[in-house]
Write a protein that holds these residues in place. Structure first.
Motif, PDB file in Angstrom:
ATOM      1  N   CYS A  38       0.826  -1.216   0.000  1.00 17.37           N
ATOM      2  CA  CYS A  38       0.000   0.000   0.000  1.00 17.37           C
ATOM      3  C   CYS A  38       0.862   1.269   0.000  1.00 17.37           C
ATOM      4  N   ILE A  39       2.056   1.220   0.579  1.00 19.10           N
ATOM      5  CA  ILE A  39       2.871   2.428   0.707  1.00 19.10           C
ATOM      6  C   ILE A  39       3.337   2.933  -0.648  1.00 19.10           C
ATOM      7  N   PRO A  40       4.004   2.120  -1.487  1.00 19.22           N
ATOM      8  CA  PRO A  40       4.386   2.643  -2.805  1.00 19.22           C
ATOM      9  C   PRO A  40       3.202   2.864  -3.739  1.00 19.22           C
ATOM     10  N   MET A  41       2.167   1.999  -3.631  1.00 17.01           N
ATOM     11  CA  MET A  41       1.020   2.147  -4.524  1.00 17.01           C
ATOM     12  C   MET A  41       0.258   3.448  -4.258  1.00 17.01           C
ATOM     13  N   ASN A  42       0.186   3.861  -2.999  1.00 17.68           N
ATOM     14  CA  ASN A  42      -0.574   5.063  -2.636  1.00 17.68           C
ATOM     15  C   ASN A  42       0.315   6.288  -2.441  1.00 17.68           C
ATOM     16  N   ALA A  43       1.621   6.162  -2.754  1.00 14.31           N
ATOM     17  CA  ALA A  43       2.521   7.291  -2.538  1.00 14.31           C
ATOM     18  C   ALA A  43       2.162   8.483  -3.404  1.00 14.31           C
ATOM     19  N   GLN A  44       1.713   8.237  -4.638  1.00 14.50           N
ATOM     20  CA  GLN A  44       1.348   9.332  -5.535  1.00 14.50           C
ATOM     21  C   GLN A  44       0.232  10.181  -4.924  1.00 14.50           C
ATOM     22  N   ASN A  45      -0.812   9.518  -4.457  1.00 11.38           N
ATOM     23  CA  ASN A  45      -1.917  10.248  -3.847  1.00 11.38           C
ATOM     24  C   ASN A  45      -1.490  10.920  -2.538  1.00 11.38           C
ATOM     25  N   SER A  46      -0.555  10.290  -1.819  1.00 11.46           N
ATOM     26  CA  SER A  46      -0.091  10.886  -0.566  1.00 11.46           C
ATOM     27  C   SER A  46       0.571  12.229  -0.811  1.00 11.46           C
ATOM     28  N   LEU A  47       1.394  12.317  -1.842  1.00 12.59           N
ATOM     29  CA  LEU A  47       2.058  13.587  -2.137  1.00 12.59           C
ATOM     30  C   LEU A  47       1.070  14.633  -2.641  1.00 12.59           C
ATOM     31  N   MET A  48       0.097  14.210  -3.426  1.00 13.71           N
ATOM     32  CA  MET A  48      -0.910  15.152  -3.905  1.00 13.71           C
ATOM     33  C   MET A  48      -1.705  15.726  -2.733  1.00 13.71           C
ATOM     34  N   LEU A  49      -2.067  14.860  -1.774  1.00 13.53           N
ATOM     35  CA  LEU A  49      -2.786  15.353  -0.606  1.00 13.53           C
ATOM     36  C   LEU A  49      -1.911  16.278   0.227  1.00 13.53           C
ATOM     37  N   ALA A  50      -0.618  15.976   0.324  1.00 13.16           N
ATOM     38  CA  ALA A  50       0.291  16.835   1.076  1.00 13.16           C
ATOM     39  C   ALA A  50       0.396  18.211   0.446  1.00 13.16           C
ATOM     40  N   GLU A  51       0.444  18.263  -0.882  1.00 16.58           N
ATOM     41  CA  GLU A  51       0.511  19.555  -1.573  1.00 16.58           C
ATOM     42  C   GLU A  51      -0.764  20.363  -1.361  1.00 16.58           C
ATOM     43  N   ARG A  52      -1.923  19.679  -1.388  1.00 17.07           N
ATOM     44  CA  ARG A  52      -3.188  20.381  -1.179  1.00 17.07           C
ATOM     45  C   ARG A  52      -3.284  20.957   0.223  1.00 17.07           C
ATOM     46  N   GLU A  53      -2.677  20.283   1.193  1.00 19.19           N
ATOM     47  CA  GLU A  53      -2.723  20.772   2.567  1.00 19.19           C
ATOM     48  C   GLU A  53      -1.630  21.791   2.866  1.00 19.19           C
ATOM     49  N   GLY A  54      -0.847  22.149   1.848  1.00 19.61           N
ATOM     50  CA  GLY A  54       0.168  23.177   2.036  1.00 19.61           C
ATOM     51  C   GLY A  54       1.473  22.693   2.596  1.00 19.61           C
ATOM     52  N   ILE A  55       1.690  21.374   2.609  1.00 21.05           N
ATOM     53  CA  ILE A  55       2.953  20.835   3.098  1.00 21.05           C
ATOM     54  C   ILE A  55       3.983  20.963   1.991  1.00 21.05           C
ATOM     55  N   ALA A  56       5.152  21.494   2.327  1.00 20.21           N
ATOM     56  CA  ALA A  56       6.187  21.741   1.333  1.00 20.21           C
ATOM     57  C   ALA A  56       6.692  20.427   0.761  1.00 20.21           C
ATOM     58  N   VAL A  57       6.855  20.409  -0.570  1.00 25.00           N
ATOM     59  CA  VAL A  57       7.364  19.243  -1.275  1.00 25.00           C
ATOM     60  C   VAL A  57       8.597  19.669  -2.034  1.00 25.00           C
ATOM     61  N   SER A  58       9.691  18.954  -1.878  1.00 28.54           N
ATOM     62  CA  SER A  58      10.946  19.348  -2.497  1.00 28.54           C
ATOM     63  C   SER A  58      10.862  19.217  -4.007  1.00 28.54           C
ATOM     64  N   PRO A  59      11.694  20.006  -4.779  1.00 25.36           N
ATOM     65  CA  PRO A  59      11.686  19.890  -6.243  1.00 25.36           C
ATOM     66  C   PRO A  59      12.009  18.482  -6.716  1.00 25.36           C
ATOM     67  N   ALA A  60      12.941  17.827  -6.020  1.00 26.63           N
ATOM     68  CA  ALA A  60      13.266  16.465  -6.426  1.00 26.63           C
ATOM     69  C   ALA A  60      12.059  15.554  -6.304  1.00 26.63           C
ATOM     70  N   THR A  61      11.305  15.741  -5.220  1.00 22.52           N
ATOM     71  CA  THR A  61      10.104  14.920  -5.041  1.00 22.52           C
ATOM     72  C   THR A  61       9.073  15.232  -6.118  1.00 22.52           C
ATOM     73  N   ALA A  62       8.920  16.511  -6.458  1.00 28.92           N
ATOM     74  CA  ALA A  62       7.974  16.873  -7.512  1.00 28.92           C
ATOM     75  C   ALA A  62       8.379  16.239  -8.833  1.00 28.92           C
ATOM     76  N   GLN A  63       9.676  16.219  -9.138  1.00 28.46           N
ATOM     77  CA  GLN A  63      10.136  15.598 -10.377  1.00 28.46           C
ATOM     78  C   GLN A  63       9.846  14.095 -10.363  1.00 28.46           C
TER      79      GLN A  63
END
Length: 331
Positions: free
Chosen positions: A48-73
């Motif tokens: 579940c962790i790698p499969m749902n990682a994409q959605n986890s980062l999207m939710l983090a961005e929506r909540e205003g949590i900073a995401v590094s450029p490397a992670t965005a790439q």
């Protein structure tokens, strides 16, 4: 007049000894199964962790949590495993608490199963019990039709070389056609002549269930040894008498083994038969609705519901097998 003891000496000790042996045997009987189940659940949670990682980062961005450029790439590269390694805290924390995860966690599926069975009235459109009951009707009808057809074909194949050479190859060839391709054809043809409802789905179930019964019964009807058949001939027994007194009793273990496969296949046929009809009720309709609206938890709960129904049907056939063979002195 002498007093009669209520129980023989040592009877209680004997019963307690038997109970003790059963209790001591439980870890050896069920231990390996529980270990395998625990390992599968653990792997499921890890997946579940790698499969749902994409959605986890999207939710983090929506909540205003900073995401590094490397992670965005990495997110643009759609690398789920890299995302997990890059942001383990966010991924692990959010992988098991998403409304629409790519891969639902086991506790989410169990919660949905509980809510859609125990938490809903059977008459509710959200009740999985109601949907399972609707799918069960064509399943059982198709299972009966397919089983009777398979037994009749097997009897003909065993007693007629012409049927053995002509029908058996066609029965084998029929199973090479994907059910997803033939199901819409059956639905359309039957609808064109006014046949709707349960029967078209039952015919699809029968199409899947007749073959294992045919193969198993052919093997079972040919199981008697040549000496047994010669003995029936010396008694001047007819083919019908030989069938009922020798071949059929010998074929029962093969028949019940085939019926277990056939009933599970019939359930699959009933579910597939709901797809082209646009049904709004049934396990197949539940799967379609979850697919349309991206409700992966609903899809997985419907799949597990279908598996539970299939396991229950197989268990009933196993019980009938045990009782029948015990009554006939074959077990």
């Amino acid at each position: 007049m002498t007093d009669t003891p209520l129980s023989a000496p040592g009877a209680g000790i004997g019963r307690s000894g038997r109970v003790g042996r059963v209790v001591r045997a439980l870890p050896h009987r069920f231990g390996p199964v529980l270990v395998v189940i625990a390992a599968l659940i653990g792997l499921w949670y890890l997946a579940c962790i790698p499969m749902n990682a994409q959605n986890s980062l999207m939710l983090a961005e929506r909540e205003g949590i900073a995401v590094s450029p490397a992670t965005a790439q990495e997110r643009r590269d759609m690398s789920g495993l890299a995302l997990t390694l890059a942001t383990p805290e966010e991924a692990i924390a959010r992988a098991f608490a998403q409304d629409r995860p790519r891969l639902p966690s086991p506790h989410q599926v169990i919660a949905e199963l509980w809510d859609s069975t125990v938490g809903k009235k059977i008459t509710s459109k959200q009740s999985l019990v109601r949907h399972a009951g609707i799918t069960l009707a064509p399943t059982l009808l198709g299972f009966v039709i397919g089983s009777l057809a398979g037994i009749a074909l097997a009897v003909g194949i065993v007693h007629s070389r012409l049927m053995d050479l002509s029908v058996m190859p066609w029965a084998i060839a029929s199973q090479t056609i994907p059910i997803l391709a033939i199901a819409p054809m059956i639905i359309v043809v039957l609808n064109s002549i006014g046949i709707q409802g349960v029967l078209p789905k039952a015919i699809i179930s029968a199409y899947l269930s007749f073959f294992p019964v045919t193969v198993g019964m052919v093997k079972g009807l040919r199981a008697p040894s040549s000496s047994d058949l010669d003995l029936m001939r010396t008694w001047n027994a007819s083919a019908m008498r030989t069938l009922f007194t020798l071949r059929l009793p010998t074929s029962l273990p093969y028949l019940f083994a085939s019926l277990k496969i056939a009933v599970a296949a019939a359930l699959v046929g009933a579910i597939v038969g709901e797809f082209p009809t646009g049904a709004v009720s049934g396990l197949g309709a539940r799967l379609l609705a979850g697919s349309y609206y991206g409700q992966t938890v609903q899809i997985w709960s419907a799949l597990f519901g279908a598996a539970i129904v299939a396991a229950g049907l197989v268990a009933l056939i196993a019980l009938a097998e045990r009782l029948t063979l015990k009554r006939m002195g074959l077990s």
